[in-house]
Design a protein around this motif. Structure first.
Motif, PDB file in Angstrom:
ATOM      1  N   ARG A  57       0.819  -1.218   0.000  1.00  0.00           N
ATOM      2  CA  ARG A  57       0.000   0.000   0.000  1.00  0.00           C
ATOM      3  C   ARG A  57       0.848   1.261   0.000  1.00  0.00           C
ATOM      4  O   ARG A  57       0.459   2.279  -0.538  1.00  0.00           O
ATOM      5  N   GLN A  58       2.003   1.184   0.657  1.00  0.00           N
ATOM      6  CA  GLN A  58       2.893   2.342   0.753  1.00  0.00           C
ATOM      7  C   GLN A  58       3.798   2.467  -0.473  1.00  0.00           C
ATOM      8  O   GLN A  58       4.689   3.305  -0.497  1.00  0.00           O
ATOM      9  N   GLY A  59       3.568   1.626  -1.468  1.00  0.00           N
ATOM     10  CA  GLY A  59       4.315   1.734  -2.706  1.00  0.00           C
ATOM     11  C   GLY A  59       5.567   0.882  -2.788  1.00  0.00           C
ATOM     12  O   GLY A  59       6.364   1.034  -3.724  1.00  0.00           O
ATOM     13  N   ASP A  60       5.749  -0.029  -1.858  1.00  0.00           N
ATOM     14  CA  ASP A  60       6.919  -0.905  -1.881  1.00  0.00           C
ATOM     15  C   ASP A  60       6.745  -1.931  -3.002  1.00  0.00           C
ATOM     16  O   ASP A  60       5.919  -2.834  -2.912  1.00  0.00           O
ATOM     17  N   GLU A  61       7.535  -1.761  -4.060  1.00  0.00           N
ATOM     18  CA  GLU A  61       7.412  -2.643  -5.223  1.00  0.00           C
ATOM     19  C   GLU A  61       7.755  -4.091  -4.904  1.00  0.00           C
ATOM     20  O   GLU A  61       7.146  -5.007  -5.449  1.00  0.00           O
ATOM     21  N   VAL A  95      -4.107  -2.938  -8.135  1.00  0.00           N
ATOM     22  CA  VAL A  95      -3.207  -1.821  -7.839  1.00  0.00           C
ATOM     23  C   VAL A  95      -4.016  -0.576  -7.476  1.00  0.00           C
ATOM     24  O   VAL A  95      -3.711   0.111  -6.499  1.00  0.00           O
ATOM     25  N   PRO A 141      -5.070   0.596  -1.919  1.00  0.00           N
ATOM     26  CA  PRO A 141      -5.102   1.507  -0.763  1.00  0.00           C
ATOM     27  C   PRO A 141      -6.383   1.430   0.067  1.00  0.00           C
ATOM     28  O   PRO A 141      -6.368   1.709   1.260  1.00  0.00           O
TER      29      PRO A 141
END
Length: 179
Positions: free
Chosen positions: A17-21, A59, A63
């Motif tokens: 959720r925090q964008g960690d690929e 994707v 969130p």
């Protein structure tokens, strides 16, 4: 079913959720294989396109997703099912022509072991009704409970169990006839 274990799911989900690929990659690798098998058993040539749509939806919705690992699995397969229905509707309005070149290109890009697995799964459910095939695939490949499948397909948990039982009996009978 999952590579990282249910206890790790909340942490992996939060990181994604925090964008960690790398966290999203773990989620993708964990669920994509069975999602694609489910779609290939139902769609054949459009499975990869629908899977892309599913992951785009995931994707976008990540969130706001709330739930545990089982709810996440259910969400992915429910999304796949909705995208398949959308595809069927589009094809009913605008029939699609599949050329032999498309099938050859697909065979080149998909590893042969993966194709063999997908063909085996498709063969197992080929003689089932569409409803039976969908329920078996959601239960086995999706790892969804009878209750979760019932919610997706609009049936009671008991009905899902009965349909699954009959489908598995039919698969066993077909395998016995082939032996």
């Amino acid at each position: 079913m999952s590579q990282f274990g249910i206890e790790d799911f909340p942490e992996i989900l939060q990181q994604a959720r925090q964008g960690d690929e790398s966290a999203f990659r773990v989620i993708y690798r964990t669920y994509h294989g069975n999602l694609l098998r489910f779609l290939r058993a139902r769609l054949r040539s459009d499975a990869e396109d629908v899977a892309s749509e599913v992951w785009a939806t995931v994707v976008k919705g990540l969130p706001t997703f709330v739930g545990d690992e089982a709810a996440f699995r259910s969400w992915i397969f429910a999304t796949a099912r909705r995208r398949m229905i959308d595809l069927y509707r589009r094809q009913a309005v605008r029939p699609q022509v599949t050329s032999e070149v498309d099938l050859e290109d697909q065979a080149v890009t998909v590893p042969s072991a993966q194709l063999e697995i997908d063909e085996a799964v498709s063969a197992l459910v080929a003689n089932l009704t569409p409803e039976q095939a969908e329920i078996v695939l959601l239960r086995v490949l999706g790892g969804l409970s009878a209750k979760e499948v019932g919610v997706l397909v609009g049936k009671s948990e008991a009905s899902v169990r009965v349909i699954q039982h009959r489908a598995l009996a039919k698969i066993a009978e077909n395998l016995k006839d082939d032996a």
